[in-house]
Design an enzyme around this catalytic site. Structure first.
Site, PDB file in Angstrom:
ATOM      1  N   LYS A 136      -3.249  23.303  -5.728  1.00  0.00           N
ATOM      2  CA  LYS A 136      -2.285  22.477  -6.460  1.00  0.00           C
ATOM      3  C   LYS A 136      -2.972  21.818  -7.663  1.00  0.00           C
ATOM      4  CE  LYS A 136      -0.910  18.189  -6.230  1.00  0.00           C
ATOM      5  NZ  LYS A 136      -0.617  17.849  -7.634  1.00  0.00           N
ATOM      6  N   GLU A 147     -14.678  15.322  -3.677  1.00  0.00           N
ATOM      7  CA  GLU A 147     -15.437  14.915  -4.863  1.00  0.00           C
ATOM      8  C   GLU A 147     -14.633  13.810  -5.519  1.00  0.00           C
ATOM      9  OE1 GLU A 147     -16.391  14.158  -8.188  1.00  0.00           O
ATOM     10  OE2 GLU A 147     -15.939  16.171  -8.922  1.00  0.00           O
ATOM     11  N   CYS A 181     -15.490  11.921 -13.876  1.00  0.00           N
ATOM     12  CA  CYS A 181     -15.916  11.190 -12.669  1.00  0.00           C
ATOM     13  C   CYS A 181     -17.375  10.784 -12.761  1.00  0.00           C
ATOM     14  CB  CYS A 181     -15.661  12.031 -11.432  1.00  0.00           C
ATOM     15  SG  CYS A 181     -16.244  13.713 -11.593  1.00  0.00           S
ATOM     16  N   GLU A 201     -13.969   2.097 -11.369  1.00  0.00           N
ATOM     17  CA  GLU A 201     -13.836   3.195 -12.322  1.00  0.00           C
ATOM     18  C   GLU A 201     -12.690   2.874 -13.302  1.00  0.00           C
ATOM     19  OE1 GLU A 201     -12.660   6.947 -10.454  1.00  0.00           O
ATOM     20  OE2 GLU A 201     -14.312   7.916 -11.517  1.00  0.00           O
TER      21      GLU A 201
HETATM   22  P1  NDP Z   1      -5.303  11.243  -7.826  1.00  0.00           P
HETATM   23  O1  NDP Z   1      -6.452  11.134  -6.913  1.00  0.00           O
HETATM   24  O2  NDP Z   1      -3.998  10.698  -7.403  1.00  0.00           O
HETATM   25  O3  NDP Z   1      -5.054  12.763  -8.236  1.00  0.00           O
HETATM   26  C1  NDP Z   1      -5.867  13.861  -7.891  1.00  0.00           C
HETATM   27  C2  NDP Z   1      -5.030  14.991  -7.299  1.00  0.00           C
HETATM   28  O4  NDP Z   1      -4.555  14.621  -5.994  1.00  0.00           O
HETATM   29  C3  NDP Z   1      -3.783  15.325  -8.107  1.00  0.00           C
HETATM   30  O5  NDP Z   1      -3.522  16.706  -8.026  1.00  0.00           O
HETATM   31  C4  NDP Z   1      -2.733  14.514  -7.369  1.00  0.00           C
HETATM   32  O6  NDP Z   1      -1.440  14.956  -7.624  1.00  0.00           O
HETATM   33  C5  NDP Z   1      -3.143  14.734  -5.932  1.00  0.00           C
HETATM   34  N1  NDP Z   1      -2.622  13.776  -4.981  1.00  0.00           N
HETATM   35  C6  NDP Z   1      -2.108  12.537  -5.202  1.00  0.00           C
HETATM   36  N2  NDP Z   1      -1.745  11.954  -4.040  1.00  0.00           N
HETATM   37  C7  NDP Z   1      -2.039  12.837  -3.051  1.00  0.00           C
HETATM   38  C8  NDP Z   1      -1.907  12.823  -1.626  1.00  0.00           C
HETATM   39  N3  NDP Z   1      -1.424  11.776  -0.993  1.00  0.00           N
HETATM   40  N4  NDP Z   1      -2.330  13.898  -0.934  1.00  0.00           N
HETATM   41  C9  NDP Z   1      -2.867  14.963  -1.556  1.00  0.00           C
HETATM   42  N5  NDP Z   1      -2.998  15.048  -2.895  1.00  0.00           N
HETATM   43  C10 NDP Z   1      -2.596  13.997  -3.640  1.00  0.00           C
HETATM   44  O7  NDP Z   1      -5.709  10.593  -9.204  1.00  0.00           O
HETATM   45  P2  NDP Z   1      -4.730   9.918 -10.303  1.00  0.00           P
HETATM   46  O8  NDP Z   1      -4.272  10.974 -11.191  1.00  0.00           O
HETATM   47  O9  NDP Z   1      -3.704   9.049  -9.668  1.00  0.00           O
HETATM   48  O10 NDP Z   1      -5.755   8.982 -11.055  1.00  0.00           O
HETATM   49  C11 NDP Z   1      -6.015   7.663 -10.546  1.00  0.00           C
HETATM   50  C12 NDP Z   1      -7.443   7.284 -10.781  1.00  0.00           C
HETATM   51  O11 NDP Z   1      -8.268   8.162 -10.047  1.00  0.00           O
HETATM   52  C13 NDP Z   1      -7.932   7.414 -12.203  1.00  0.00           C
HETATM   53  O12 NDP Z   1      -7.651   6.276 -12.950  1.00  0.00           O
HETATM   54  C14 NDP Z   1      -9.388   7.641 -12.010  1.00  0.00           C
HETATM   55  O13 NDP Z   1     -10.042   6.396 -11.871  1.00  0.00           O
HETATM   56  C15 NDP Z   1      -9.470   8.388 -10.714  1.00  0.00           C
HETATM   57  N6  NDP Z   1      -9.635   9.847 -10.872  1.00  0.00           N
HETATM   58  C16 NDP Z   1     -10.852  10.358 -10.597  1.00  0.00           C
HETATM   59  C17 NDP Z   1     -11.066  11.704 -10.766  1.00  0.00           C
HETATM   60  C18 NDP Z   1     -12.384  12.298 -10.484  1.00  0.00           C
HETATM   61  O14 NDP Z   1     -12.660  13.408 -10.926  1.00  0.00           O
HETATM   62  N7  NDP Z   1     -13.219  11.635  -9.730  1.00  0.00           N
HETATM   63  C19 NDP Z   1     -10.044  12.607 -11.282  1.00  0.00           C
HETATM   64  C20 NDP Z   1      -8.766  11.977 -11.487  1.00  0.00           C
HETATM   65  C21 NDP Z   1      -8.612  10.643 -11.304  1.00  0.00           C
HETATM   66  P3  NDP Z   1      -0.647  14.443  -8.929  1.00  0.00           P
HETATM   67  O15 NDP Z   1      -1.618  14.225 -10.036  1.00  0.00           O
HETATM   68  O16 NDP Z   1       0.216  15.592  -9.196  1.00  0.00           O
HETATM   69  O17 NDP Z   1       0.017  13.185  -8.513  1.00  0.00           O
END
Ligand code: NDP
Length: 482
Positions: free
Chosen positions: A184, A258, A292, A389
């Site tokens: 996904k 990660e 990240c 973060e």
């Molecule tokens: P998320 O952790 O929500 O998103 C990462 C992925 O997980 C997306 O595909 C998201 O879907 C999906 N997801 C969301 N909720 C669930 C769930 N309950 N079960 C399974 N999968 C799920 O990150 P956000 O986009 O909300 O970003 C929020 C914060 O996270 C950022 O401000 C940043 O600080 C951090 N972040 C860190 C990352 C990293 O690489 N370490 C990457 C992205 C964000 P969808 O996006 O479609 O909702």
């Protein structure tokens, strides 16, 4: 300081052909979502709607898992490693051939500068497939344990900051080891994953080996909860990572997570200061700070703090923020309105905590989501902007006097993903690298990625490694197990 005027040099978007709407990629074909619901994906630099994308519900995820299981049992797990490798090489070559198309599409959907999608993301994606193609027929020589065999059907959930690259980090090792996948992409950046689905068709990959289900968090949750999933691989926020760990506790599912980071980029007084400034810029303003492992905390030795502050701000004044498709652009658009609001909120917190805020003062486009390169000084360890973060183009500057103090401050965070050291002294680099609780430590450079090198974290940055020989471990079972 006067900066050179550049004439605009926009990359043409004629090379991409975005459809009005996209279905899910299940069993080798694009299919409609059962519930018929869809969501829009926008260009964050203009707020233009790029396409409508199907939203997968539980029934769609179930169909994708069944397609993956079928492909696993009948074809992929039985195929020789050498034959699997041929498919991966084919995918890698097609990505290279279509590199410009991928780069432009990634920039349109994500907002990152074309310079980065063209020169960093897409070449690394191809490199990941080439690298793992090489492992496919050599797994028994990878010191993974006796008789390495695939795990089965893998569920993969990826974020929006490096959409295609995170897909490659997940799909390439899974396939090389003989697993099939249900992936996904993030809700705001699904388009390059859907173009990758076309590449799978073009490469004649057996149907069901790769399945792509688009949707938001609920779709991700449906993958996590599906009983037919043998292993999960997740990249994203620590909060969602923890929810996933809770969801699968007590099940037989394996997982690698990660998650976030709050890396220290440590500058000693003997460092080549202009190089360190470039390293800081690369560390936190690359990809708008949506990284990240971003070097979001600068730890600078007190004796050079003033000079570094001066040189850094002068350099930031030359960064070009704007049209991501322009080849001169250094900093592109923030990926979504939600993320922009998160950054704005954290910056307000920093000001309220008493840190001193500075920004580059550059002009910003009227439409779209933008944030100026920002530096906070007079930051202390207890400030939220030094602990949490921000995931945007915002850096906090703290000072230290001794190497021991630098280590203590660098390690004083719930995270442990990466760190950087800037010094002329080799022995100090080795000593520091040994003391720092971070999965990756860069010396006199930052944000360097290579498929041969494992990447992953300690503490709340997650567990498991991706890339290199270590990254294969999560995708095989060994010994006498079932
Ligand atoms: P998320 O952790 O929500 O998103 C990462 C992925 O997980 C997306 O595909 C998201 O879907 C999906 N997801 C969301 N909720 C669930 C769930 N309950 N079960 C399974 N999968 C799920 O990150 P956000 O986009 O909300 O970003 C929020 C914060 O996270 C950022 O401000 C940043 O600080 C951090 N972040 C860190 C990352 C990293 O690489 N370490 C990457 C992205 C964000 P969808 O996006 O479609 O909702």
């Amino acid at each position: 300081m006067p900066t050179f005027e550049y004439a605009p040099a926009p990359e043409s978007r004629a090379v991409v052909d975005i459809r009005n709407s996209y279905g899910l990629f299940v069993g080798g074909e694009f299919v409609d979502a059962e519930g018929g619901t869809a969501f829009k994906t926008v260009n964050p630099a203009t707020e233009e709607v790029l396409a409508e994308v199907a939203e997968a519900g539980e029934a769609d995820v179930d169909a994708a898992v069944r397609a993956a299981r079928n492909a696993y049992t009948r074809v992929w797990s039985r195929m020789s490693g050498a034959d699997r490798g041929k498919y991966l090489y084919r995918i890698a070559r097609i990505i290279q051939e279509r590199a410009r198309e991928f780069a432009v599409l990634e920039t349109l959907d994500n907002g990152k500068p074309i310079r980065e999608s063209r020169d960093v993301d897409v070449p690394l994606v191809a490199a990941h497939f080439f690298y793992h193609a090489g492992w496919a027929d050599k797994l028994e020589y990878a010191s993974l344990g006796a008789d390495p065999r695939p795990v089965g059907v893998v569920g993969q959930v990826i974020p929006w900051n490096f959409p295609l690259l995170m897909l490659a980090w997940k799909v390439a090792p899974a396939l090389a080891c003989g697993n099939t996948v249900v992936l996904k992409p993030a809700e705001t950046t699904p388009l390059t994953a859907l173009l990758f689905a076309e590449v799978c068709q073009q490469a004649d990959l057996p149907p069901g080996v790769v399945n792509i289900v688009t949707g938001a968090g609920a779709t991700g949750q449906a993958i996590v909860d599906h009983p037919g999933i043998d292993k999960l691989a997740f990249t994203g926020s620590t909060a969602v990572g923890k929810m996933i760990a809770r969801s699968i506790a007590g099940t037989r599912k394996k997982a690698t997570l990660e998650l976030g980071g709050k890396a220290a980029n440590i500058v000693f007084d003997d460092a080549a200061i202009d190089q360190a400034v470039e390293g800081i810029v690369d560390g936190i303003f690359f990809n708008q700070g949506h990284v990240c492992c971003a070097g979001s905390r600068i730890l600078v030795q007190e004796s050079i703090a003033e000079e570094l502050d001066h040189r850094l701000k002068r350099r930031l004044g030359t960064l070009r923020v704007g049209d991501p498709l322009d080849k001169n652009t250094d900093v592109g658009a923030i990926n979504s309105r939600t993320q922009l609001e998160r950054i704005e909120e954290m910056v307000k917190v920093g000001e309220a905590e008493g840190a001193e805020r500075w920004d580059s003062g550059c002009d910003l486009p009227v439409d779209g989501f933008w944030f100026r390169p920002t530096v906070f000084s007079n930051v202390s360890q207890s400030h939220r902007i030094a602990q949490e973060e921000i995931f945007g183009p915002v850096v906090s500057v703290l000072t230290f006097r001794t190497p021991g103090e630098a280590v203590a401050k660098a390690n004083n965070t719930p995270y442990g993903l990466s760190a950087g050291i800037w010094t002329e002294k080799g022995s100090r680099i080795l000593w520091m690298a040994d003391q720092l609780r971070a999965g990756v430590v860069w010396a006199n450079t930052f944000n360097k990625f290579d498929p041969t090198s494992p990447f992953g974290g300690y503490k709340e940055s997650g567990y498991g490694r991706e890339g290199g020989r270590h990254g294969l471990e999560a995708y095989v079972k060994t010994g006498a197990g079932e």
